[in-house]
Design a protein around this motif. Structure first.
Motif, PDB file in Angstrom:
ATOM      1  N   UNK A   1      10.518  -5.331 -13.864  1.00 26.43           N
ATOM      2  CA  UNK A   1      10.798  -5.551 -12.470  1.00 26.43           C
ATOM      3  C   UNK A   1       9.513  -5.594 -11.643  1.00 26.43           C
ATOM      4  N   UNK A   2       8.687  -4.549 -11.729  1.00 26.97           N
ATOM      5  CA  UNK A   2       7.413  -4.535 -11.012  1.00 26.97           C
ATOM      6  C   UNK A   2       6.299  -4.882 -11.988  1.00 26.97           C
ATOM      7  N   UNK A   3       5.442  -5.812 -11.585  1.00 25.42           N
ATOM      8  CA  UNK A   3       4.381  -6.279 -12.476  1.00 25.42           C
ATOM      9  C   UNK A   3       2.979  -6.008 -11.957  1.00 25.42           C
ATOM     10  N   UNK A   4       2.850  -5.732 -10.653  1.00 24.48           N
ATOM     11  CA  UNK A   4       1.531  -5.488 -10.078  1.00 24.48           C
ATOM     12  C   UNK A   4       1.668  -4.431  -8.992  1.00 24.48           C
ATOM     13  N   UNK A   5       1.128  -3.257  -9.254  1.00 22.28           N
ATOM     14  CA  UNK A   5       1.284  -2.110  -8.373  1.00 22.28           C
ATOM     15  C   UNK A   5      -0.035  -1.797  -7.672  1.00 22.28           C
ATOM     16  N   UNK A   6       0.046  -1.660  -6.348  1.00 22.67           N
ATOM     17  CA  UNK A   6      -1.111  -1.208  -5.581  1.00 22.67           C
ATOM     18  C   UNK A   6      -1.035   0.307  -5.481  1.00 22.67           C
ATOM     19  N   UNK A   7      -2.121   0.983  -5.867  1.00 24.02           N
ATOM     20  CA  UNK A   7      -2.209   2.437  -5.744  1.00 24.02           C
ATOM     21  C   UNK A   7      -3.328   2.774  -4.779  1.00 24.02           C
ATOM     22  N   UNK A   8      -2.997   2.961  -3.472  1.00 21.70           N
ATOM     23  CA  UNK A   8      -4.023   3.384  -2.525  1.00 21.70           C
ATOM     24  C   UNK A   8      -4.272   4.877  -2.684  1.00 21.70           C
ATOM     25  N   UNK A   9      -5.531   5.264  -2.671  1.00 22.98           N
ATOM     26  CA  UNK A   9      -5.876   6.670  -2.821  1.00 22.98           C
ATOM     27  C   UNK A   9      -6.958   7.045  -1.832  1.00 22.98           C
ATOM     28  N   UNK A  10      -6.829   8.244  -1.286  1.00 21.46           N
ATOM     29  CA  UNK A  10      -7.865   8.758  -0.391  1.00 21.46           C
ATOM     30  C   UNK A  10      -8.712   9.816  -1.083  1.00 21.46           C
ATOM     31  N   UNK A  11      -8.434  10.062  -2.365  1.00 17.84           N
ATOM     32  CA  UNK A  11      -9.199  11.049  -3.116  1.00 17.84           C
ATOM     33  C   UNK A  11      -8.754  12.482  -2.847  1.00 17.84           C
ATOM     34  N   UNK A  12      -7.673  12.646  -2.110  1.00 19.51           N
ATOM     35  CA  UNK A  12      -7.174  13.981  -1.776  1.00 19.51           C
ATOM     36  C   UNK A  12      -6.423  14.594  -2.953  1.00 19.51           C
ATOM     37  N   UNK A  13      -6.170  15.893  -2.904  1.00 16.90           N
ATOM     38  CA  UNK A  13      -5.341  16.513  -3.944  1.00 16.90           C
ATOM     39  C   UNK A  13      -3.954  15.872  -4.062  1.00 16.90           C
ATOM     40  N   UNK A  14      -3.379  15.458  -2.932  1.00 16.34           N
ATOM     41  CA  UNK A  14      -2.067  14.804  -2.974  1.00 16.34           C
ATOM     42  C   UNK A  14      -2.145  13.492  -3.758  1.00 16.34           C
ATOM     43  N   UNK A  15      -3.184  12.688  -3.515  1.00 17.35           N
ATOM     44  CA  UNK A  15      -3.355  11.437  -4.273  1.00 17.35           C
ATOM     45  C   UNK A  15      -3.640  11.714  -5.739  1.00 17.35           C
ATOM     46  N   UNK A  16      -4.426  12.737  -5.990  1.00 16.31           N
ATOM     47  CA  UNK A  16      -4.718  13.113  -7.371  1.00 16.31           C
ATOM     48  C   UNK A  16      -3.463  13.517  -8.120  1.00 16.31           C
ATOM     49  N   UNK A  17      -2.579  14.246  -7.439  1.00 16.61           N
ATOM     50  CA  UNK A  17      -1.328  14.666  -8.076  1.00 16.61           C
ATOM     51  C   UNK A  17      -0.424  13.470  -8.357  1.00 16.61           C
ATOM     52  N   UNK A  18      -0.466  12.454  -7.498  1.00 15.45           N
ATOM     53  CA  UNK A  18       0.368  11.265  -7.681  1.00 15.45           C
ATOM     54  C   UNK A  18      -0.207  10.307  -8.723  1.00 15.45           C
ATOM     55  N   UNK A  19      -1.483  10.428  -9.015  1.00 10.13           N
ATOM     56  CA  UNK A  19      -2.168   9.466  -9.879  1.00 10.13           C
ATOM     57  C   UNK A  19      -1.504   9.302 -11.246  1.00 10.13           C
ATOM     58  N   UNK A  20      -1.316  10.389 -11.968  1.00 13.26           N
ATOM     59  CA  UNK A  20      -0.746  10.282 -13.312  1.00 13.26           C
ATOM     60  C   UNK A  20       0.677   9.738 -13.266  1.00 13.26           C
ATOM     61  N   UNK A  21       1.453  10.154 -12.280  1.00 13.82           N
ATOM     62  CA  UNK A  21       2.828   9.652 -12.161  1.00 13.82           C
ATOM     63  C   UNK A  21       2.846   8.155 -11.895  1.00 13.82           C
ATOM     64  N   UNK A  22       1.979   7.696 -11.018  1.00 13.63           N
ATOM     65  CA  UNK A  22       1.931   6.268 -10.692  1.00 13.63           C
ATOM     66  C   UNK A  22       1.480   5.439 -11.894  1.00 13.63           C
TER      67      UNK A  22
END
Length: 147
Positions: A1-22
């Motif tokens: 369904x999804x073929x190209x995902x944009x992952x915006x990150x600010x380098x914060x702990x919240x983005x870091x926590x989302x990184x592996x899941x994304x």
């Protein structure tokens, strides 16, 4: 369904926590990822304009080095999951506009991003880039909340 995902990150702990899941989501979907870090513009007000050039140059260099480190982390995690990943740096004082524009420019069919989860007065004062993205994009958004 999804073929190209944009992952915006600010380098914060919240983005870091989302990184592996994304990235894991991208792997399971068979999608590629474009990681985006938006660097704030340089601003300073002074009555000594001659000091600005050195200060501006140091800021530009330091902010690009920091951005590269943030994006390198995303690229490394993507490589660990065997997910194709490109990285993009942009400068802007309106990260949500840049996130939406980048998703459209790169043909992303999903934006996967973290939220800091601020509520109440703190949320009103700090605002939410995630909320602004949700209000301004035609691209679906997957939001990772902090644990």
């Amino acid at each position: 369904m999804f073929k190209h995902i944009l992952f915006p990150t600010d380098g914060s702990p919240a983005s870091g926590a989302a990184l592996h899941s994304a990235i894991k989501f991208a792997q399971e979907a068979g999608a590629r990822v474009t990681a985006l870090h938006v660097i704030p513009e340089f601003h300073i007000f002074t009555y000594h304009p001659e000091i600005l050039e050195d200060t501006r140059g140091v800021y530009l260099k330091d902010s690009e080095v920091h951005s590269a480190a943030v994006l390198d982390e995303v690229a490394q995690v993507a490589a660990d999951y065997n997910v194709p990943c490109d990285v993009v740096q942009r400068r802007s004082d309106q990260p949500f506009d840049t996130i939406v524009a980048t998703a459209l420019d790169y043909g992303c069919d999903l934006i996967a991003m973290a939220t800091h989860g601020y509520k109440g007065v703190r949320g009103m004062l700090l605002g939410s880039e995630t909320h602004r993205v949700l209000l301004n994009t035609p691209v679906p958004v997957l939001v990772f909340r902090p644990q």
